[in-house]
Design a protein around this motif. Sequence first.
Motif, PDB file in Angstrom:
ATOM      1  N   MET A 163       1.077  -1.104   0.213  1.00 56.42           N
ATOM      2  CA  MET A 163       0.112   0.142   0.201  1.00 56.42           C
ATOM      3  C   MET A 163       1.281   1.216   0.176  1.00 56.42           C
ATOM      4  O   MET A 163       1.602   1.206   0.798  1.00 56.42           O
ATOM      5  N   PHE A 164       0.384   2.165  -0.802  1.00 56.74           N
ATOM      6  CA  PHE A 164       1.689   2.924  -1.614  1.00 56.74           C
ATOM      7  C   PHE A 164       0.523   4.860  -0.834  1.00 56.74           C
ATOM      8  O   PHE A 164      -1.217   4.659  -0.737  1.00 56.74           O
ATOM      9  N   ASN A 165       1.241   5.617   0.135  1.00 57.62           N
ATOM     10  CA  ASN A 165       0.680   6.608   0.670  1.00 57.62           C
ATOM     11  C   ASN A 165       1.103   7.850  -0.212  1.00 57.62           C
ATOM     12  O   ASN A 165       2.106   8.298  -0.177  1.00 57.62           O
ATOM     13  N   ILE A 166      -0.379   8.825  -0.570  1.00 55.56           N
ATOM     14  CA  ILE A 166       0.296   9.707  -1.552  1.00 55.56           C
ATOM     15  C   ILE A 166      -0.377  11.168  -1.446  1.00 55.56           C
ATOM     16  O   ILE A 166      -1.800  11.007  -1.142  1.00 55.56           O
ATOM     17  N   LEU A 167      -0.035  11.804  -1.589  1.00 58.99           N
ATOM     18  CA  LEU A 167       0.151  13.103  -0.628  1.00 58.99           C
ATOM     19  C   LEU A 167      -0.225  14.193  -1.595  1.00 58.99           C
ATOM     20  O   LEU A 167       0.007  14.541  -2.425  1.00 58.99           O
ATOM     21  N   THR A 168      -1.509  14.792  -2.037  1.00 58.60           N
ATOM     22  CA  THR A 168      -1.750  15.955  -3.039  1.00 58.60           C
ATOM     23  C   THR A 168      -1.848  17.255  -1.899  1.00 58.60           C
ATOM     24  O   THR A 168      -2.385  17.691  -1.665  1.00 58.60           O
ATOM     25  N   LEU A 169      -0.542  18.224  -2.096  1.00 58.13           N
ATOM     26  CA  LEU A 169      -0.922  19.150  -2.173  1.00 58.13           C
ATOM     27  C   LEU A 169      -1.917  20.485  -3.294  1.00 58.13           C
ATOM     28  O   LEU A 169      -1.518  21.761  -2.102  1.00 58.13           O
ATOM     29  N   ASN A 170      -1.746  20.041  -3.823  1.00 57.67           N
ATOM     30  CA  ASN A 170      -3.059  21.361  -4.647  1.00 57.67           C
ATOM     31  C   ASN A 170      -3.920  19.764  -5.714  1.00 57.67           C
ATOM     32  O   ASN A 170      -3.700  18.741  -4.942  1.00 57.67           O
ATOM     33  N   LYS A 171      -4.774  21.400  -6.127  1.00 54.59           N
ATOM     34  CA  LYS A 171      -6.427  20.054  -6.541  1.00 54.59           C
ATOM     35  C   LYS A 171      -5.529  19.071  -7.709  1.00 54.59           C
ATOM     36  O   LYS A 171      -4.826  19.880  -8.679  1.00 54.59           O
ATOM     37  N   ILE A 172      -5.801  17.802  -7.697  1.00 58.29           N
ATOM     38  CA  ILE A 172      -5.555  17.281  -8.896  1.00 58.29           C
ATOM     39  C   ILE A 172      -5.723  16.181  -9.624  1.00 58.29           C
ATOM     40  O   ILE A 172      -7.096  15.804  -8.508  1.00 58.29           O
ATOM     41  N   SER A 173      -6.204  16.401 -10.623  1.00 60.89           N
ATOM     42  CA  SER A 173      -7.399  16.150 -11.504  1.00 60.89           C
ATOM     43  C   SER A 173      -7.668  14.402 -10.976  1.00 60.89           C
ATOM     44  O   SER A 173      -7.047  13.408 -11.143  1.00 60.89           O
TER      45      SER A 173
ATOM     46  N   LYS B 144       3.509   6.140 -10.100  1.00 58.80           N
ATOM     47  CA  LYS B 144       2.870   4.853 -10.121  1.00 58.80           C
ATOM     48  C   LYS B 144       4.171   4.034 -10.712  1.00 58.80           C
ATOM     49  O   LYS B 144       4.701   2.494 -10.024  1.00 58.80           O
ATOM     50  N   GLU B 145       4.924   4.225 -11.768  1.00 59.50           N
ATOM     51  CA  GLU B 145       6.013   3.243 -12.024  1.00 59.50           C
ATOM     52  C   GLU B 145       6.987   3.148 -11.718  1.00 59.50           C
ATOM     53  O   GLU B 145       7.342   2.458 -11.872  1.00 59.50           O
ATOM     54  N   TYR B 146       7.533   4.285 -10.760  1.00 61.48           N
ATOM     55  CA  TYR B 146       8.455   4.342 -10.116  1.00 61.48           C
ATOM     56  C   TYR B 146       7.831   3.647  -8.665  1.00 61.48           C
ATOM     57  O   TYR B 146       8.949   3.167  -8.453  1.00 61.48           O
ATOM     58  N   LEU B 147       7.255   3.819  -7.974  1.00 62.62           N
ATOM     59  CA  LEU B 147       7.002   3.297  -6.643  1.00 62.62           C
ATOM     60  C   LEU B 147       6.904   1.503  -6.717  1.00 62.62           C
ATOM     61  O   LEU B 147       7.589   0.887  -6.331  1.00 62.62           O
ATOM     62  N   GLU B 148       6.880   1.109  -8.294  1.00 62.19           N
ATOM     63  CA  GLU B 148       6.296  -0.190  -8.152  1.00 62.19           C
ATOM     64  C   GLU B 148       7.385  -0.770  -8.773  1.00 62.19           C
ATOM     65  O   GLU B 148       7.781  -1.828  -8.517  1.00 62.19           O
ATOM     66  N   ASN B 149       8.423  -0.422  -9.651  1.00 66.75           N
ATOM     67  CA  ASN B 149       8.710  -1.161 -10.888  1.00 66.75           C
ATOM     68  C   ASN B 149      10.538  -0.178 -10.719  1.00 66.75           C
ATOM     69  O   ASN B 149      11.475  -0.914 -11.203  1.00 66.75           O
TER      70      ASN B 149
ATOM     71  N   VAL C  74      26.255   5.411  -0.672  1.00 65.44           N
ATOM     72  CA  VAL C  74      24.866   5.038  -1.115  1.00 65.44           C
ATOM     73  C   VAL C  74      23.933   6.085  -0.370  1.00 65.44           C
ATOM     74  O   VAL C  74      23.922   6.661   0.726  1.00 65.44           O
ATOM     75  N   VAL C  75      23.274   6.375  -1.598  1.00 67.21           N
ATOM     76  CA  VAL C  75      22.285   7.481  -0.948  1.00 67.21           C
ATOM     77  C   VAL C  75      21.183   6.768   0.151  1.00 67.21           C
ATOM     78  O   VAL C  75      20.468   7.408   0.969  1.00 67.21           O
ATOM     79  N   ARG C  76      20.583   5.743  -1.679  1.00 70.66           N
ATOM     80  CA  ARG C  76      18.985   4.901  -1.103  1.00 70.66           C
ATOM     81  C   ARG C  76      19.521   3.786  -1.059  1.00 70.66           C
ATOM     82  O   ARG C  76      19.082   3.328  -2.407  1.00 70.66           O
ATOM     83  N   VAL C  77      18.725   2.913  -0.728  1.00 68.73           N
ATOM     84  CA  VAL C  77      18.282   1.569  -1.042  1.00 68.73           C
ATOM     85  C   VAL C  77      16.704   0.994  -0.885  1.00 68.73           C
ATOM     86  O   VAL C  77      16.801   1.106  -0.141  1.00 68.73           O
ATOM     87  N   ARG C  78      16.265   0.479  -2.046  1.00 74.69           N
ATOM     88  CA  ARG C  78      15.109  -0.173  -1.203  1.00 74.69           C
ATOM     89  C   ARG C  78      14.790  -1.767  -3.059  1.00 74.69           C
ATOM     90  O   ARG C  78      15.584  -1.234  -3.226  1.00 74.69           O
ATOM     91  N   ALA C  79      13.982  -2.195  -2.138  1.00 78.39           N
ATOM     92  CA  ALA C  79      14.123  -3.894  -2.475  1.00 78.39           C
ATOM     93  C   ALA C  79      12.390  -3.695  -3.140  1.00 78.39           C
ATOM     94  O   ALA C  79      11.151  -3.780  -2.313  1.00 78.39           O
ATOM     95  N   ILE C  80      12.084  -4.164  -4.295  1.00 76.78           N
ATOM     96  CA  ILE C  80      10.876  -4.444  -4.854  1.00 76.78           C
ATOM     97  C   ILE C  80      10.490  -5.628  -5.480  1.00 76.78           C
ATOM     98  O   ILE C  80      11.501  -5.996  -5.960  1.00 76.78           O
TER      99      ILE C  80
END
Length: 384
Positions: free
Chosen positions: A1-11, A292-297, A378-384
């Motif tokens: 599950m991913f949490n997405i914050l909107t700072l402006n009105k996004i369509s 979405k493409e970045y978070l998932e893949n 290394v700045v950051r690493v994550r496993a998908i």
Amino acid sequence: MFNILTLNKISKVGTSRLGENYTCGDDVANPDAVLVRSAAMHDMEFGENLLAIARAGAGTNNIPKDRCTEQGIVVFNTPGANANAVKELVLAGLLLSSRKITEGIDWIKTLKGNGEQVGKMVEKGKSQFVGPEIKGKTLGVIGLGAIGILVANCAVALGMNVIGYDPFMSVSNALRLDPAVKLMKNNEEVMTNCDYLTIHVPLTDDTRDLVNADMIAKMKDGVRIMNFSRDGLVNSTAVLEGIKSGKVEKYVTDFGTDDILGEENVICIPHLGASTPESEENCAVMACDQVKEYLENGNIINSVNYPAISLARTNAEDTRFCVMHKNVPELLKKVLSEISGNVENMLSKSRGDYAYTIIDVAGANTADVEKIASVDGVVRVRAI
């Protein structure tokens, strides 16, 4: 599950593409990604969860890109998504700069209450609003990206002579440019040879005050200048002085500032360039798809601070390591030495001082993430 914050009105046309595994809203805590339009983010603190910021638009001056890069946060924008909307407003600005349309509209309103005399008063007074046609005149276009190309091509279709310059024009953009557009050697060559000037470049230290007093002095008498790109590209003090001296005939901008509001021969539009429902939807769709493409893949498309990189998955069972790191010799070798499984596929790209590497591994160990993260650089690493 991913949490997405909107700072402006996004369509919702865009956010609806994220799917069931996403919680999206303006009150989301500990976001994995942020969707933003114009909200200022320079004073925001970013949590450890934050992986990406997507700007639903082209400009990213409201985002602290350097800090994001250092923290391993990918910043996306949506180039071209609002290009047609801006192009249409630029064309409107082109006509407004040439024909005294706004002045005429303001004047005719003052005739209200004169009954049958209005027609005669119009015929008597309209000569004060005479303005030239654009056909056969020369339009200078600085910046031949998504918007600049559309403007240049439309101007050619309207019968204008078009000259332009862009030191970073891609091959694909060059192929889209009408062959009638004459490419110049530099910005000055464009600005000193045009009757109308329009600017379509980002605001950087190199482009700030691109149109200044020295450059205006070299322009044709009666030049008409348009800025639908970014405030700060045109020095407003220099333009006002140019108008007073008669050097500049008209200045049309989508960025009103207090010093130019209400000034003669200045037309300020309230930042309407991308304010169309079609543009807002296009930007939202592109921003959400990229996040979405970045978070998932782990694939990066249209980032302004990390390299563009996409690697297709060949085996769903493999673990994908996404590694952000300094672009220094031998570092990638050290990263690979910390991986316990078998590397099946790998792709690495750099951008300036930083690089991004995708590594697909069969039989990876859960401890590999911490081992990779411990590598210096290394700045950051994550496993998908």
